[in-house]
Design a protein around this motif. Sequence first.
Motif, PDB file in Angstrom:
ATOM      1  N   UNK B  61       0.792  -1.201  -0.256  1.00 17.91           N
ATOM      2  CA  UNK B  61       0.151   0.073   0.072  1.00 17.91           C
ATOM      3  C   UNK B  61       0.974   1.098   0.050  1.00 17.91           C
ATOM      4  N   UNK B  62       0.698   2.117  -0.830  1.00 15.88           N
ATOM      5  CA  UNK B  62       1.297   3.249  -0.967  1.00 15.88           C
ATOM      6  C   UNK B  62       0.660   4.442  -0.267  1.00 15.88           C
ATOM      7  N   UNK B  63       1.208   4.700   1.003  1.00 15.08           N
ATOM      8  CA  UNK B  63       0.666   5.646   1.763  1.00 15.08           C
ATOM      9  C   UNK B  63       0.916   7.114   1.227  1.00 15.08           C
ATOM     10  N   UNK B  64       0.039   8.141   1.629  1.00 17.17           N
ATOM     11  CA  UNK B  64       0.274   9.550   1.073  1.00 17.17           C
ATOM     12  C   UNK B  64       1.681   9.949   1.735  1.00 17.17           C
ATOM     13  N   UNK B  65       2.341  10.875   0.921  1.00 17.53           N
ATOM     14  CA  UNK B  65       3.768  11.297   1.541  1.00 17.53           C
ATOM     15  C   UNK B  65       3.158  12.048   2.833  1.00 17.53           C
ATOM     16  N   UNK B  66       3.929  11.851   3.819  1.00 11.64           N
ATOM     17  CA  UNK B  66       3.557  12.802   5.111  1.00 11.64           C
ATOM     18  C   UNK B  66       5.178  13.096   5.782  1.00 11.64           C
ATOM     19  N   UNK B  67       5.213  14.006   6.585  1.00 13.62           N
ATOM     20  CA  UNK B  67       6.042  14.531   7.455  1.00 13.62           C
ATOM     21  C   UNK B  67       5.925  14.233   8.560  1.00 13.62           C
ATOM     22  N   UNK B  68       4.748  13.397   9.229  1.00 16.69           N
ATOM     23  CA  UNK B  68       4.565  13.319  10.483  1.00 16.69           C
ATOM     24  C   UNK B  68       3.321  12.493  10.776  1.00 16.69           C
ATOM     25  N   UNK B  75      -4.749  13.502   4.664  1.00 20.28           N
ATOM     26  CA  UNK B  75      -4.236  12.325   4.308  1.00 20.28           C
ATOM     27  C   UNK B  75      -3.347  11.735   5.444  1.00 20.28           C
ATOM     28  N   UNK B  76      -2.800  12.716   6.302  1.00 20.41           N
ATOM     29  CA  UNK B  76      -1.904  12.027   7.559  1.00 20.41           C
ATOM     30  C   UNK B  76      -2.721  11.492   8.654  1.00 20.41           C
ATOM     31  N   UNK B 354      -6.864  18.005  -9.350  1.00 15.99           N
ATOM     32  CA  UNK B 354      -6.391  19.024  -8.286  1.00 15.99           C
ATOM     33  C   UNK B 354      -7.276  19.255  -7.294  1.00 15.99           C
ATOM     34  N   UNK B 355      -8.470  19.137  -7.459  1.00 17.62           N
ATOM     35  CA  UNK B 355      -9.425  19.171  -6.386  1.00 17.62           C
ATOM     36  C   UNK B 355      -9.225  18.009  -5.163  1.00 17.62           C
ATOM     37  N   UNK B 356      -8.964  16.951  -5.815  1.00 14.50           N
ATOM     38  CA  UNK B 356      -8.651  15.861  -4.673  1.00 14.50           C
ATOM     39  C   UNK B 356      -7.421  16.392  -3.990  1.00 14.50           C
ATOM     40  N   UNK B 357      -6.517  16.920  -4.731  1.00 11.89           N
ATOM     41  CA  UNK B 357      -5.154  17.083  -4.037  1.00 11.89           C
ATOM     42  C   UNK B 357      -5.117  18.305  -2.999  1.00 11.89           C
ATOM     43  N   UNK B 358      -6.405  19.001  -2.576  1.00 12.46           N
ATOM     44  CA  UNK B 358      -6.632  19.967  -1.766  1.00 12.46           C
ATOM     45  C   UNK B 358      -6.737  19.228  -0.512  1.00 12.46           C
ATOM     46  N   UNK B 359      -6.951  17.805  -0.180  1.00  9.41           N
ATOM     47  CA  UNK B 359      -6.905  17.310   1.029  1.00  9.41           C
ATOM     48  C   UNK B 359      -5.690  17.521   1.823  1.00  9.41           C
ATOM     49  N   UNK B 360      -4.576  18.019   1.404  1.00 10.76           N
ATOM     50  CA  UNK B 360      -3.524  18.293   2.060  1.00 10.76           C
ATOM     51  C   UNK B 360      -3.495  19.764   2.653  1.00 10.76           C
ATOM     52  N   UNK B 361      -4.617  20.580   2.470  1.00 12.58           N
ATOM     53  CA  UNK B 361      -4.817  21.770   3.283  1.00 12.58           C
ATOM     54  C   UNK B 361      -5.800  21.203   4.483  1.00 12.58           C
ATOM     55  N   UNK B 362      -5.022  21.761   5.499  1.00 11.97           N
ATOM     56  CA  UNK B 362      -5.680  21.417   6.972  1.00 11.97           C
ATOM     57  C   UNK B 362      -7.068  22.304   7.210  1.00 11.97           C
TER      58      UNK B 362
END
Lengths: 77, 661, 44
Positions: B61-68, B75-76, B354-362
């Motif tokens: 499973x490829x998890x979304x890229x995260x810092x923490x 996605x985190x 693009x709209x899907x990618x907005x999920x990184x915005x808290x």
Amino acid sequence: MAENTILTNLPIGREARVTAVKGEGRVTRRLMEMGVIPGVAVQVVKMAPFGDPIEVRLRGYSLAMRRTEADAIEVSF
Amino acid sequence: MDTNGHNSQITIALAGNPNAGKTTLFNSLTGLKQKVANYPGVTVERKEGPWTLNGKTANLIDLPGLYSLDATSLDEHIASDIIRGEQAGVQKPDAIVAVVDATNLERNLYLVMQMFEFGVPVVIALTMIDVFEKQKHEIDIEMLSARLKTPVVAVNAKSGRGRNQLAAKVQEVLHTTPVVPYEFNENAENAGPNGKIFSRYNFISEVVQDSVWHSDQKSHRLSDKIDRVLTHKFFGLVILVAILLVVFQTIFSWASLPMDLLEKGFGAISDFVRAEMPPGILTDLLADGIIAGVGGVVVFLPQILLLFLFISLLEDSGYMARAAFLLDKLMSRVGLHGKAFLPLISSFACAIPGIMATRTIESRRDRFATIMIAPFMSCSARLPVYTLMIGAFFGGQYVFGFISMGAVLMLAMYALGIIVAIVVAGILKRTVLKAPPPPFLMELPPYRLPNLRTVFQNMFTRALLFLKRAGTVILAISIILWALMYFPRSSQQSAVSGQQPEVSVAGNIPSESTPLPESEQLKHSFAGKLGHVIEPVIQPLGFDWKIGVALIASFAAREVLVSTLSIIYNVGKDEGAESQTLIAAVRDAKTDDGKPAWTPLTALTLMVFFVLAMQCMSTVAIVRRETNSWSWPLFMIGYMTALAYLGAFLTYQGGKLLGFG
Amino acid sequence: MNIQYIIVIAIILGAFAYAGLQLRKRSRAFSPKAGCGKEDCGCK
């Protein structure tokens, strides 16, 4: 003789160490998780047009942040 | 064991920072046999694929890229739920492969520390060793592994070298319990809520000191040199605009020859069908409906390919992050998040991802604001429309002698979308979506040479999807439109007007048995009637009823405008006329009173309309999903349609006032 | 009504049916229900 200032006022290219990261809340926490904690070596690389955001080098990588974030980081050099 | 207690496949999670090479590694481990879906209840992307571990197949499973893993964004949250085994529908991973970028060791290891605390066995895949060594550093992998108390395998994400060793180590750690290699020092200064963070980094610093030689502050030398120019206080923005101009210019010039060939090809096929098949309704459908409609869109394939080529190159090289850096001040003035930049840039290809990618915005409000304006980033479906309009009326003109008018107009259309987006965002953030100004924290990865294989793979996939869409949705719509333009057949007129049906002559294109010339038929068809009904509404925009029909059809899919025009101008063609290129047909088209249906001003007006209108049902669908209500998508449809009409109106009437009519 | 006509009508009805199916699929697109996934992107 160590000089203390905030990251925003750190002259470009000057190496310094973080002494404190002020503030509570999500952003501060995220800053720390990205490695900005007391004791780490930092350096301001450049500023964007209009002076905001700024690019900071630490732990071997480049991090861009706004002045508001940088204001909360105290450094000593 | 999954939540039902069944013993299923081994599940391995692939986790790591963004830009660490995780996705590249995932691709080389699963061999592109991935399955992409969504996690239940949210629109976070779920990517899985088979990974062969010495005979057995595991689910990677490829998890979304995260810092923490102390989740702040959506996605985190998902990633940490998955690792804890609390994500519905996903088996708790039996092991984690932590992708660690050697050039960024300390920050990458932070995430790994957190993984240890979750109690799942970890194997570290160390990437970018070659880059690291080129920068004159060395890593003692054994020491690193010993200090971290976990296996470390050097891998080359691109070539896949080291993956067998990786697989072997993963097998070894299965069913073991990881050891947390450090302690939380309860009595350390600055303990408290952030005490854990300090403990982790302190430990990491020690480990890195013990295992890395010649840690050099000047590791980004080349990138810095490049950045001095590209992100220069003043020239940075100028260069950004220049790069965009060049991209558009290239897309135009490189695409024109293949496009000409494709168009001639389809014309020839259409003529061939007409000549070889017996005259009749099927022949008409094939030539005027299907070939004209689908062919009309397919000719733009070269353009689409080039657009995606450049988007991939810009993204992969790391330039996009610099562009975000340059534009952030502008974006933050309207309250837009710096993280909104990447979703907005993706929207230039297609607003959906693009709209899907907005999920990184808290922040929910920041996210919604970004979602609302994403459709203004002219997506690839608008490209055929812009190209047709520009090609028909602005070709061959030059600004300052060497910049083609076409490139300038393209840039202008894209810029218009961006400007409107910024204004709308500003309004939204001041009213409905008011929120405190968002923070901006973004990594600037070093420049790198784009991976050509990935870029071309990407282009190929896009091309296939484009053709698939043409062969399915566009085909269906073309058939329906053709039918609406063909039926009902009028025959009463012949008796009234006394026209004789033409007699077929051997060797000529046989005529239909319908008494009316095709151009008249069109007017009395379903489509024609519909077009005439809306004509009063669109007349102030300079459009005639045929354009009106095309406009309505394009609300199903933007490219359909081109198909529809192609069909209309074919269907409405009288006997004996050869098939023309669409550009020629557009130039020659006449309104009912014989005046030219298209002028440069009308073309410009149409483009402006397309910049601003919401003409994509899939976008509406995903906005509905992401905002979990109907009010936002309906609001979006409403205000964008109004804006499009207003914009087109101002363009046309303004242009006429200025004498361009 | 020759064979051509019948074929054409069949094709047209097929197109309508396909369009209807797509509409229904889109309205369920991106939903957490099973069977809907990222493939529902109609744009790419």
